[in-house]
Design a protein around this motif. Structure first.
Motif, mmCIF file in Angstrom:
data_model
loop_
_atom_site.group_PDB
_atom_site.id
_atom_site.type_symbol
_atom_site.label_atom_id
_atom_site.label_comp_id
_atom_site.label_asym_id
_atom_site.label_seq_id
_atom_site.Cartn_x
_atom_site.Cartn_y
_atom_site.Cartn_z
ATOM 1 N N ARG A 16 0.834 -1.201 0.000
ATOM 2 C CA ARG A 16 0.000 0.000 0.000
ATOM 3 C C ARG A 16 0.878 1.264 0.000
ATOM 4 O O ARG A 16 0.617 2.220 -0.717
ATOM 5 N N SER A 17 1.973 1.260 0.814
ATOM 6 C CA SER A 17 2.800 2.472 0.875
ATOM 7 C C SER A 17 3.615 2.652 -0.398
ATOM 8 O O SER A 17 3.769 3.774 -0.881
ATOM 9 N N LEU A 18 4.103 1.533 -0.934
ATOM 10 C CA LEU A 18 4.866 1.648 -2.176
ATOM 11 C C LEU A 18 3.964 2.100 -3.318
ATOM 12 O O LEU A 18 4.380 2.868 -4.196
ATOM 13 N N PHE A 19 2.729 1.649 -3.287
ATOM 14 C CA PHE A 19 1.781 2.043 -4.341
ATOM 15 C C PHE A 19 1.521 3.558 -4.266
ATOM 16 O O PHE A 19 1.404 4.233 -5.279
ATOM 17 N N GLU A 20 1.456 4.081 -3.038
ATOM 18 C CA GLU A 20 1.250 5.523 -2.889
ATOM 19 C C GLU A 20 2.427 6.296 -3.516
ATOM 20 O O GLU A 20 2.227 7.292 -4.220
ATOM 21 N N LEU A 21 3.629 5.786 -3.259
ATOM 22 C CA LEU A 21 4.818 6.419 -3.867
ATOM 23 C C LEU A 21 4.764 6.308 -5.385
ATOM 24 O O LEU A 21 5.084 7.268 -6.100
ATOM 25 N N ALA A 22 4.366 5.125 -5.865
ATOM 26 C CA ALA A 22 4.270 4.914 -7.322
ATOM 27 C C ALA A 22 3.291 5.920 -7.913
ATOM 28 O O ALA A 22 3.565 6.540 -8.953
ATOM 29 N N SER A 40 -11.164 10.179 -2.563
ATOM 30 C CA SER A 40 -10.813 9.718 -3.904
ATOM 31 C C SER A 40 -9.746 8.630 -3.880
ATOM 32 O O SER A 40 -9.623 7.866 -4.809
ATOM 33 N N PHE A 41 -8.951 8.587 -2.784
ATOM 34 C CA PHE A 41 -7.911 7.567 -2.744
ATOM 35 C C PHE A 41 -8.321 6.436 -1.812
ATOM 36 O O PHE A 41 -8.003 6.423 -0.640
ATOM 37 N N ARG A 42 -9.095 5.520 -2.338
ATOM 38 C CA ARG A 42 -9.505 4.360 -1.553
ATOM 39 C C ARG A 42 -9.300 3.132 -2.413
ATOM 40 O O ARG A 42 -10.043 2.915 -3.367
ATOM 41 N N VAL A 43 -8.254 2.367 -2.098
ATOM 42 C CA VAL A 43 -8.071 1.130 -2.856
ATOM 43 C C VAL A 43 -9.009 0.065 -2.294
ATOM 44 O O VAL A 43 -9.636 -0.688 -3.025
ATOM 45 N N GLY A 44 -9.151 0.032 -0.975
ATOM 46 C CA GLY A 44 -10.035 -0.946 -0.343
ATOM 47 C C GLY A 44 -9.521 -2.362 -0.531
ATOM 48 O O GLY A 44 -8.339 -2.586 -0.763
ATOM 49 N N GLY A 45 -10.414 -3.321 -0.440
ATOM 50 C CA GLY A 45 -10.017 -4.729 -0.530
ATOM 51 C C GLY A 45 -9.710 -5.128 -1.977
ATOM 52 O O GLY A 45 -10.318 -4.625 -2.911
ATOM 53 N N CYS A 74 -0.092 -3.581 -7.617
ATOM 54 C CA CYS A 74 -0.144 -2.294 -8.328
ATOM 55 C C CYS A 74 -1.136 -2.348 -9.488
ATOM 56 O O CYS A 74 -1.936 -1.425 -9.669
ATOM 57 N N LEU A 75 -1.054 -3.420 -10.266
ATOM 58 C CA LEU A 75 -1.931 -3.497 -11.441
ATOM 59 C C LEU A 75 -3.394 -3.565 -11.012
ATOM 60 O O LEU A 75 -4.259 -2.903 -11.584
ATOM 61 N N ALA A 76 -3.646 -4.375 -9.966
ATOM 62 C CA ALA A 76 -5.039 -4.510 -9.511
ATOM 63 C C ALA A 76 -5.542 -3.188 -8.926
ATOM 64 O O ALA A 76 -6.658 -2.744 -9.210
ATOM 65 N N ALA A 77 -4.693 -2.534 -8.104
ATOM 66 C CA ALA A 77 -5.117 -1.287 -7.459
ATOM 67 C C ALA A 77 -5.313 -0.185 -8.494
ATOM 68 O O ALA A 77 -6.305 0.549 -8.461
ATOM 69 N N ALA A 78 -4.380 -0.090 -9.450
ATOM 70 C CA ALA A 78 -4.500 0.948 -10.488
ATOM 71 C C ALA A 78 -5.730 0.678 -11.347
ATOM 72 O O ALA A 78 -6.444 1.610 -11.752
ATOM 73 N N GLY A 79 -6.014 -0.597 -11.589
ATOM 74 C CA GLY A 79 -7.206 -0.964 -12.369
ATOM 75 C C GLY A 79 -8.462 -0.558 -11.617
ATOM 76 O O GLY A 79 -9.386 0.042 -12.175
ATOM 77 N N LYS A 80 -8.479 -0.825 -10.301
ATOM 78 C CA LYS A 80 -9.665 -0.501 -9.494
ATOM 79 C C LYS A 80 -9.917 1.004 -9.455
ATOM 80 O O LYS A 80 -11.042 1.461 -9.387
ATOM 81 N N VAL A 103 -6.875 0.106 -17.813
ATOM 82 C CA VAL A 103 -8.105 -0.492 -18.327
ATOM 83 C C VAL A 103 -8.115 -1.985 -18.060
ATOM 84 O O VAL A 103 -9.123 -2.580 -17.732
ATOM 85 N N GLY A 104 -6.969 -2.623 -18.204
ATOM 86 C CA GLY A 104 -6.936 -4.073 -17.971
ATOM 87 C C GLY A 104 -5.574 -4.470 -17.487
ATOM 88 O O GLY A 104 -4.723 -3.630 -17.201
ATOM 89 N N GLU A 105 -5.346 -5.769 -17.380
ATOM 90 C CA GLU A 105 -4.038 -6.268 -16.924
ATOM 91 C C GLU A 105 -2.996 -6.140 -18.017
ATOM 92 O O GLU A 105 -1.804 -6.222 -17.767
ATOM 93 N N ASP A 106 -3.465 -5.946 -19.270
ATOM 94 C CA ASP A 106 -2.519 -5.893 -20.372
ATOM 95 C C ASP A 106 -1.878 -4.514 -20.441
ATOM 96 O O ASP A 106 -2.341 -3.606 -21.119
ATOM 97 N N VAL A 107 -0.810 -4.362 -19.684
ATOM 98 C CA VAL A 107 -0.205 -3.042 -19.557
ATOM 99 C C VAL A 107 0.310 -2.506 -20.890
ATOM 100 O O VAL A 107 0.364 -1.309 -21.111
ATOM 101 N N GLU A 108 0.688 -3.411 -21.804
ATOM 102 C CA GLU A 108 1.224 -2.979 -23.098
ATOM 103 C C GLU A 108 0.182 -2.187 -23.886
ATOM 104 O O GLU A 108 0.502 -1.299 -24.657
#
Ligand SMILES: C[S@@+](CC[C@H](N)C(=O)[O-])C[C@H]1O[C@@H](n2cnc3c(N)ncnc32)[C@H](O)[C@@H]1O
Length: 395
Positions: free
Chosen positions: A229-235, A263-268, A281-287, A292-297
């Protein structure tokens, strides 16, 4: 029903019965009733009273209704109580075979202005509002103000939870804030400059108990959760400088919005997404609507830049170096957590006492209690606030 929930509804329903008798209540309203665990037990113990289950989520109301009719049908077919199995655990309700359900259900948000319309019962009804683990503002400003403002509500019995969902404000006199509610706590804190506020982060520590760290698997997974969670905030902070337009769109352009604010609630997140930092990171950014999806490319370069940041941050803050610091922070938070919880509860009790005119001078229009009603080992979030208006008392 889990043994924990069974213990909670068993204890709380007895308090509700005593209060309903003493306050001559004809209707018990379970606010935020969820699946109706408390509702149905209260209904069996109060056969002469109407019981209304209110929840703002329709799926919960439907689940509760369904559960109620299964209980009723078991009772009418005289299934022994020990045979009743709701949700995997044998139910220990002492059901009376002559019981007919008086439970009514409504999907609604608790609102003092429309309460009697939602609950019916007509003029002169005497309501008790009850709530088990009513989250955030529901157990605070919403239920307590409804109790103080509605003449028909004669009593309130509530056990709170999810303190981190309480609306925080800009200072002690911010009317939109869910804390502080009482003049006593406002006065205690108003001289401070900058103004005293309980942030989302501080309130979430009130949620921690030593039981949260009961076994080593829970401890490690909790520490890893904080690390991610903390690293994601830095990201997010670094990522937002690369793609300001995408962040502006979500109202995440202010640095403060990354550490607090609605506005910043990742939650479960699903368990599989918490196994490593990249998956998190991918799941939280997606949420949050940033990917848009897991396909970062395919994500217009946004995902690719996140992938780069993930590697950069993992090198800069390796898990082995960060976990001991996180452990220290968690210990401090769990030690301070009960103080924050005590402040939240004290503020609510004082708010009720002020509203009822309790104090050394004058005639109080009611009484307020704060009691630990559950066994701490089974259910650490165990403080019930009970308030009753003196018979006929109008605020
Ligand atoms: C933590 S759950 C507790 C459910 C139940 N009382 C129990 O102990 O199992 C809180 C419930 O309150 C409901 N809720 C939250 N805010 C509400 C509001 N303002 N009015 C009515 N229901 C609300 C949620 O939908 C949720 O079902």
């Amino acid at each position: 029903m889990t043994p924990k929930k069974l213990h909670e509804v068993d204890r709380l329903s007895r308090v509700v019965f005593t209060v309903a008798e003493r306050s001559h209540v004809d209707t018990i309203i379970d606010i935020g009733a969820g699946h109706g665990y408390l509702t149905h037990l209260v209904a069996t113990q109060n056969p002469s009273r109407r019981v209304v289950a209110i929840d703002c989520e329709d799926a919960r109301t439907c689940g509760s209704k369904d559960r109620g009719s299964r209980i009723l049908s078991s009772v009418h077919h005289q299934v022994p109580a020990a045979m009743l199995n709701f949700g995997g655990y044998h139910h220990r309700l002492k059901l009376d075979p002559t019981w007919t359900s008086k439970v009514e259900y409504a999907t609604a948000r608790l609102d003092p202005a429309t309460l009697s319309e939602t609950c019916g019962g007509g003029k002169g009804s005497r309501y008790a509002l009850v709530g088990l683990h009513s989250c955030g503002d529901l157990s605070g400003v919403t239920m307590l103000t409804t109790f103080l403002e509605c003449g028909d509500v004669k009593a309130v019995v509530v056990v709170a939870c999810c303190y981190q969902r309480i609306t925080t404000g800009s200072g002690p006199n911010d009317a939109a804030a869910g804390i502080p509610l009482s003049q006593t706590v406002k006065d205690l804190t108003s001289h401070r400059n900058p103004p005293f506020t309980l942030t989302h982060r501080v309130l979430s520590s009130a949620q921690l108990t030593f039981a949260s760290f009961a076994d080593s698997t829970t401890i490690i997974s909790s520490f890893k959760g904080h690390y991610h969670r903390s690293l994601f905030e830095l990201a997010l902070r670094r990522w937002s400088t690369m793609h300001p337009a995408s962040f502006d769109r979500l109202g995440l352009n202010e640095p403060a919005s990354f550490s607090s604010g609605p506005s910043f609630r990742v939650g479960g997140l699903p368990k599989a997404c918490t196994r490593n930092f990249r998956a998190y990171c991918l799941a939280a950014a997606g949420k949050m609507g940033l990917l848009v999806g897991e396909d970062v490319e395919q994500d217009l370069g946004l995902g690719r830049s996140l992938d780069g940041l993930i590697l950069e941050l993992q090198e800069e803050f390796p898990v082995e170096r960060m976990l001991p610091r996180i452990a220290l922070m968690c210990v401090l938070r769990s030690v301070l957590g009960p103080c924050v919880e005590a402040l939240v509860l004290l503020d609510r009790v004082k708010y009720l006492e002020e509203g009822l005119g309790c104090g050394p001078n004058g005639e109080a229009k009611g009484k307020v209690w704060l009691r630990n009603i559950f066994e701490n080992d089974l259910s650490p979030r165990n403080a019930a606030i009970v308030a009753e208006k003196t018979d006929g008392g109008q605020i």
